[in-house]
Design a protein around this motif. Structure first.
Motif, PDB file in Angstrom:
ATOM      1  N   GLY A  32       3.019   9.906  -3.069  1.00 27.28           N
ATOM      2  CA  GLY A  32       4.315   9.705  -2.427  1.00 27.28           C
ATOM      3  C   GLY A  32       5.438   9.630  -3.428  1.00 27.28           C
ATOM      4  N   ASN A  33       6.628   9.524  -2.910  1.00 26.47           N
ATOM      5  CA  ASN A  33       7.790   9.458  -3.772  1.00 26.47           C
ATOM      6  C   ASN A  33       7.942   8.063  -4.357  1.00 26.47           C
ATOM      7  OD1 ASN A  33       8.489  12.123  -3.246  1.00 26.47           O
ATOM      8  ND2 ASN A  33       9.552  11.509  -1.356  1.00 26.47           N
ATOM      9  N   ASP A  34       8.694   8.014  -5.447  1.00 26.62           N
ATOM     10  CA  ASP A  34       9.000   6.728  -6.024  1.00 26.62           C
ATOM     11  C   ASP A  34       9.892   5.948  -5.067  1.00 26.62           C
ATOM     12  OD1 ASP A  34       7.529   7.192  -8.245  1.00 26.62           O
ATOM     13  OD2 ASP A  34       9.194   7.986  -9.417  1.00 26.62           O
ATOM     14  N   PRO A  35       9.896   4.641  -5.198  1.00 23.89           N
ATOM     15  CA  PRO A  35      10.724   3.837  -4.301  1.00 23.89           C
ATOM     16  C   PRO A  35      12.200   4.018  -4.628  1.00 23.89           C
ATOM     17  CG  PRO A  35       9.846   2.480  -6.047  1.00 23.89           C
ATOM     18  CD  PRO A  35       9.203   3.822  -6.199  1.00 23.89           C
ATOM     19  N   ASP A  36      13.022   3.684  -3.665  1.00 24.15           N
ATOM     20  CA  ASP A  36      14.457   3.646  -3.894  1.00 24.15           C
ATOM     21  C   ASP A  36      14.785   2.291  -4.502  1.00 24.15           C
ATOM     22  OD1 ASP A  36      17.154   3.770  -3.899  1.00 24.15           O
ATOM     23  OD2 ASP A  36      17.382   3.591  -1.718  1.00 24.15           O
ATOM     24  N   VAL A  37      15.113   2.289  -5.781  1.00 20.52           N
ATOM     25  CA  VAL A  37      15.380   1.009  -6.436  1.00 20.52           C
ATOM     26  C   VAL A  37      16.849   0.614  -6.334  1.00 20.52           C
ATOM     27  CG1 VAL A  37      13.463   1.251  -8.058  1.00 20.52           C
ATOM     28  CG2 VAL A  37      15.749   2.028  -8.717  1.00 20.52           C
ATOM     29  N   THR A  38      17.621   1.411  -5.606  1.00 23.93           N
ATOM     30  CA  THR A  38      19.063   1.146  -5.519  1.00 23.93           C
ATOM     31  C   THR A  38      19.404  -0.302  -5.163  1.00 23.93           C
ATOM     32  OG1 THR A  38      19.261   3.414  -4.739  1.00 23.93           O
ATOM     33  CG2 THR A  38      21.215   2.015  -4.556  1.00 23.93           C
ATOM     34  N   PRO A  39      18.707  -0.898  -4.167  1.00 25.71           N
ATOM     35  CA  PRO A  39      19.101  -2.266  -3.786  1.00 25.71           C
ATOM     36  C   PRO A  39      19.025  -3.265  -4.934  1.00 25.71           C
ATOM     37  CG  PRO A  39      17.612  -1.317  -2.161  1.00 25.71           C
ATOM     38  CD  PRO A  39      17.634  -0.378  -3.322  1.00 25.71           C
ATOM     39  N   VAL A  40      18.184  -2.983  -5.932  1.00 27.15           N
ATOM     40  CA  VAL A  40      18.048  -3.950  -7.034  1.00 27.15           C
ATOM     41  C   VAL A  40      18.371  -3.314  -8.385  1.00 27.15           C
ATOM     42  CG1 VAL A  40      16.375  -5.433  -5.849  1.00 27.15           C
ATOM     43  CG2 VAL A  40      15.558  -3.471  -7.183  1.00 27.15           C
TER      44      VAL A  40
ATOM     45  N   PHE B 142       0.849  -1.186   0.000  1.00 28.08           N
ATOM     46  CA  PHE B 142       0.000   0.000   0.000  1.00 28.08           C
ATOM     47  C   PHE B 142       0.883   1.235   0.000  1.00 28.08           C
ATOM     48  CE2 PHE B 142      -2.376  -3.441   1.976  1.00 28.08           C
ATOM     49  CZ  PHE B 142      -3.497  -3.469   1.157  1.00 28.08           C
ATOM     50  N   VAL B 143       0.723   2.060  -1.027  1.00 24.50           N
ATOM     51  CA  VAL B 143       1.598   3.229  -1.172  1.00 24.50           C
ATOM     52  C   VAL B 143       0.779   4.506  -1.240  1.00 24.50           C
ATOM     53  CG1 VAL B 143       3.340   1.859  -2.386  1.00 24.50           C
ATOM     54  CG2 VAL B 143       1.646   3.141  -3.705  1.00 24.50           C
TER      55      VAL B 143
ATOM     56  N   ALA C  28      -4.870  19.081  10.060  1.00 27.65           N
ATOM     57  CA  ALA C  28      -3.600  18.413  10.326  1.00 27.65           C
ATOM     58  C   ALA C  28      -3.192  17.496   9.176  1.00 27.65           C
ATOM     59  CB  ALA C  28      -3.701  17.607  11.614  1.00 27.65           C
ATOM     60  N   GLY C  29      -4.135  17.132   8.339  1.00 29.38           N
ATOM     61  CA  GLY C  29      -3.831  16.211   7.250  1.00 29.38           C
ATOM     62  C   GLY C  29      -5.115  15.844   6.545  1.00 29.38           C
ATOM     63  N   ARG C  30      -5.027  14.775   5.767  1.00 32.74           N
ATOM     64  CA  ARG C  30      -6.254  14.363   5.090  1.00 32.74           C
ATOM     65  C   ARG C  30      -6.251  12.864   4.882  1.00 32.74           C
ATOM     66  NH1 ARG C  30      -5.416  13.809  -0.440  1.00 32.74           N
ATOM     67  NH2 ARG C  30      -3.222  14.110  -0.937  1.00 32.74           N
ATOM     68  N   HIS C  31      -7.430  12.354   4.587  1.00 39.51           N
ATOM     69  CA  HIS C  31      -7.584  10.916   4.378  1.00 39.51           C
ATOM     70  C   HIS C  31      -7.305  10.586   2.919  1.00 39.51           C
ATOM     71  CE1 HIS C  31      -9.316  10.164   8.338  1.00 39.51           C
ATOM     72  NE2 HIS C  31      -9.855  11.375   8.213  1.00 39.51           N
ATOM     73  N   VAL C  32      -6.397   9.638   2.716  1.00 41.56           N
ATOM     74  CA  VAL C  32      -6.106   9.251   1.345  1.00 41.56           C
ATOM     75  C   VAL C  32      -6.332   7.740   1.177  1.00 41.56           C
ATOM     76  CG1 VAL C  32      -4.386  11.058   1.027  1.00 41.56           C
ATOM     77  CG2 VAL C  32      -3.663   8.792   1.779  1.00 41.56           C
ATOM     78  N   THR C  33      -6.786   7.378   0.007  1.00 39.42           N
ATOM     79  CA  THR C  33      -6.924   5.964  -0.326  1.00 39.42           C
ATOM     80  C   THR C  33      -5.616   5.510  -0.969  1.00 39.42           C
ATOM     81  OG1 THR C  33      -9.284   6.266  -0.738  1.00 39.42           O
ATOM     82  CG2 THR C  33      -8.253   4.261  -1.599  1.00 39.42           C
ATOM     83  N   PRO C  34      -4.900   4.605  -0.318  1.00 38.22           N
ATOM     84  CA  PRO C  34      -3.607   4.191  -0.858  1.00 38.22           C
ATOM     85  C   PRO C  34      -3.758   3.493  -2.208  1.00 38.22           C
ATOM     86  CG  PRO C  34      -3.858   3.473   1.408  1.00 38.22           C
ATOM     87  CD  PRO C  34      -5.197   3.946   0.962  1.00 38.22           C
ATOM     88  N   HIS C  35      -2.717   3.563  -2.985  1.00 37.14           N
ATOM     89  CA  HIS C  35      -2.642   2.754  -4.192  1.00 37.14           C
ATOM     90  C   HIS C  35      -1.978   1.422  -3.855  1.00 37.14           C
ATOM     91  CE1 HIS C  35      -3.142   6.080  -7.466  1.00 37.14           C
ATOM     92  NE2 HIS C  35      -4.111   6.074  -6.573  1.00 37.14           N
ATOM     93  N   VAL C  36      -2.212   0.448  -4.715  1.00 36.62           N
ATOM     94  CA  VAL C  36      -1.737  -0.898  -4.430  1.00 36.62           C
ATOM     95  C   VAL C  36      -0.767  -1.369  -5.516  1.00 36.62           C
ATOM     96  CG1 VAL C  36      -2.418  -3.315  -4.218  1.00 36.62           C
ATOM     97  CG2 VAL C  36      -3.790  -1.542  -3.137  1.00 36.62           C
TER      98      VAL C  36
END
Length: 579
Positions: free
Chosen positions: A222-230, A217-218, A426-434
RNA sequence: GCACCGGUGGUCUAGUGGUAGGACAUGAGCUUCCCAAGCUCAUAGCCCGGGUUCAAUUCCCGGCCGGUGCACCA
């Protein structure tokens, strides 16, 4: 395929279930070897996708109530509309025929009688023989297994068609365990069920199968993942636009992301998956990641890459099967469950800094509105709130007018309690992407076997050998007495017991001549065999023969060193040549 | 779901209107025996139901299962 399934049956990897009662299509039992192999494949998957990534695991029921699948879209989207040609007997997807012949794009969503009427109206013909299909009945074939929950007027339930729904449904609680922080991942390994029209090809298409799924769940913003490990992991990609001419893209995960070929999250998991496939012995010469064509994707996926393996036997035409899907599912699932279920499928995302926003609100004087507007008072109050959010200027005059059900209601502005106040958000409700890596375990096991299967020659004799990696081989080491006499049998039994106590899966075999026993172990993929011979019982310190499956080479090893030597070989710290 | 082909020991197969033969595998034993093919012995089989027939594993019909093709495939 034939030689492999024959071996699988004969040696106990897998075979058709319930053959004693005539058999039933699409169900397989894993035998002693296969159950162990499958368990190891699942275990390495858990290690890599759950443990190493820091994700959680759950184990949900296979039966779920009807509303779950109404929400997920499976009950609607899972009916295939078939029409059978009266002339030639071919069955076709009725909705696809409509889409081909008309401008209609989503014929699948139409009711069957309407589809039947469209077949008549457009004089659609059978694509196979050209006979008219008008008047032919359109049948639905539902791929969901239905069952009853409880006795009497029981509730309808369904066997899950994918393990993912068991995760989505529990999202509100799972997000608590993740302390509401994105991204977080939940894995599940378990059985899923589809009442396939035509089960085929041994383990490749069955009605009951094992999936290993990760739902990550992202944050959609948000930012892209760090793909460095792979980033340096090499992958063979087969993008959608290349598929007509069949050209692969050989690249690395990092490059694929930089060049925008693959979604970064999907690419990250292609890298993780590739490392996993390597540990279980997938042959990358017969492997690729193929991107779905736009029309091919499931109802929820916005991008999807399949892992595909060629499982054909040597010398045959390639036979590519899908063994996993790596999909970006967007917020489809959580949104749907949010609409249907009585719970929140969102996470609260706190802003870095609380935001102050001016918000217009009303606090109507109901003591005035009530007597004035009677039964409409409540609706008028709601209309005032809507109006305040939309048009503050409307409250600038002496009086305000709102319209409810076509009727105008006017009142003094002072009675509305209108005000514009500064509120802190303080923030908001977001529906995560999968992001969803979805692995078909059975197909993966089949691929591991197909890629491990080999026939070669040893001393001018043909042999069949499964070159399984030590990580997944059902038996770690086999122990034989050269002959079961002169104390060799006892020594070998003791040695087998010692190795078992050290945690090895050991097969003991004293039947038949020594070469025969080596071949038996070759056929079930045992990487190493140990033989207690005359030297063993005569010499001190005791030594035994250690034989490597792939090369059939042999060395003498001191019994006391055997455990550590095997461990080093298994871990890849030593090669057989070094011994 | 449709079409074609098929279903004989554990596996792969031969064959037949009068209940079946081989190979491999397996078990017991022999053999100083390190790569299946040395010896002896043993265990074990005609997918299910109906029909025809004195008699069906064999012929016919239906079913189940498998392979291939079509269709389908989250």
């Amino acid at each position: 395929m034939t030689a492999l399934t024959e071996l699988a049956k004969r040696r106990g990897f897998f075979f058709q279930s319930s053959e004693t009662y005539g058999g039933v299509s699409g169900f397989y039992t894993y035998g002693p070897q296969g159950a162990s192999l499958k368990e190891r494949v699942e275990e390495t998957w858990r290690e890599r996708f759950a443990v190493a990534e820091g994700h959680m695991q759950i184990d949900a029921p296979t039966v779920m109530p009807e509303p779950v699948f109404e929400a997920s879209g499976h009950l609607d989207g899972f009916d295939d509309m078939l029409v059978e040609c009266a002339a030639c007997g071919e069955s076709h997807r009725a909705d696809h025929l409509i889409e081909d012949a008309t401008d209609i794009e989503e014929a699948e969503s139409l009711p069957t009688d309407e589809v039947a009427a469209l077949l008549d109206a457009h004089d659609i013909e059978c694509p196979s023989c050209g006979a008219p299909l008008a008047g032919r009945p359109v049948d639905e074939f539902n791929l969901m297994f239905e069952t009853n929950i409880g006795p009497g007027t029981s509730q309808t339930g369904y066997l899950r068609p994918e393990t993912a729904q068991g995760i989505f449904v529990e999202f509100p609680r799972l997000k608590e365990y993740a302390r509401g922080q994105l991204p977080f991942g939940v894995t599940q390994v378990g059985k899923s069920y589809r009442n396939e029209i035509s089960p085929r090809n041994a383990l490749v298409r069955t009605r009951e199968f094992t999936q290993a799924e990760l739902e990550l769940f992202v944050d959609p913003a948000g930012n892209d993942p760090d793909v460095t490990p792979v980033a340096d992991v090499e992958v063979t990609l087969y993008p959608a636009e290349n598929q007509p001419d069949g050209e692969y893209v050989e690249t690395t995960v990092g490059e694929a992301v930089t060049e925008g070929i693959v979604d970064p999250w999907v690419a990250y998991y292609l890298g993780v998956a590739t490392e996993w496939y390597e540990t279980i012995g997938v042959d990358f010469e017969r492997f690729r990641y193929r991107q779905h064509q736009p029309g091919e994707r499931a109802h929820y996926a916005s991008d999807c890459w399949d892992a595909e393996a060629d499982v054909s036997a040597a010398g045959e035409d390639p036979e590519w099967i899908e063994i996993a899907g790596y999909a970006y599912r967007g917020d489809y699932d959580l949104s749907k469950h949010g609409e249907h279920a009585d719970d929140s499928f969102t996470v609260f995302k706190q802003y870095d800094e609380p935001k102050t926003v001016e918000r217009a609100s009303v606090d109507p004087d109901m003591a005035y509105l009530g007597p004035e507007f009677g039964g409409a008072a409540g609706a008028v109050a709601d209309a005032l709130q809507t109006l305040a959010e939309r048009d503050r200027a409307a409250f600038e005059g002496e009086s305000v007018t709102v319209e409810v059900d076509g009727e105008a209601y006017e009142m003094p502005t002072e009675k509305t309690g209108f005000e514009v106040a500064a509120e802190t958000e303080a923030g908001r409700h977001v529906t995560p992407h999968v992001v969803e890596p979805s692995i078909g375990i059975d197909r993966t096991v089949y691929t591991v076997l197909a890629h491990a299967y080999d026939e070669d020659e040893v001393d001018e004799g043909e042999r069949t050998v499964l070159r399984l990696t030590p990580t997944v081989a059902p038996t770690g080491v086999a122990v034989f007495p050269l002959m079961d006499k002169d104390g060799m049998g006892e020594r070998a039994q003791d040695l087998a017991a010692d190795l078992r106590s050290e945690g090895y899966d050991v097969t003991y075999d004293d039947s038949g001549n020594i070469g025969r026993r080596y071949r038996r172990q070759d056929e079930v993929g045992t990487p190493f065999c140990v033989t207690v011979d005359y030297e063993s019982v005569e010499e001190d310190p005791e030594t035994v023969t250690l034989r490597e499956r792939d090369s059939t080479a042999q060395v003498r090893v001191e019994t006391d060193d055997l455990g550590s030597v095997l461990e080093a070989l298994r871990a890849g710290e030593t090669t057989f040549d070094d011994l």
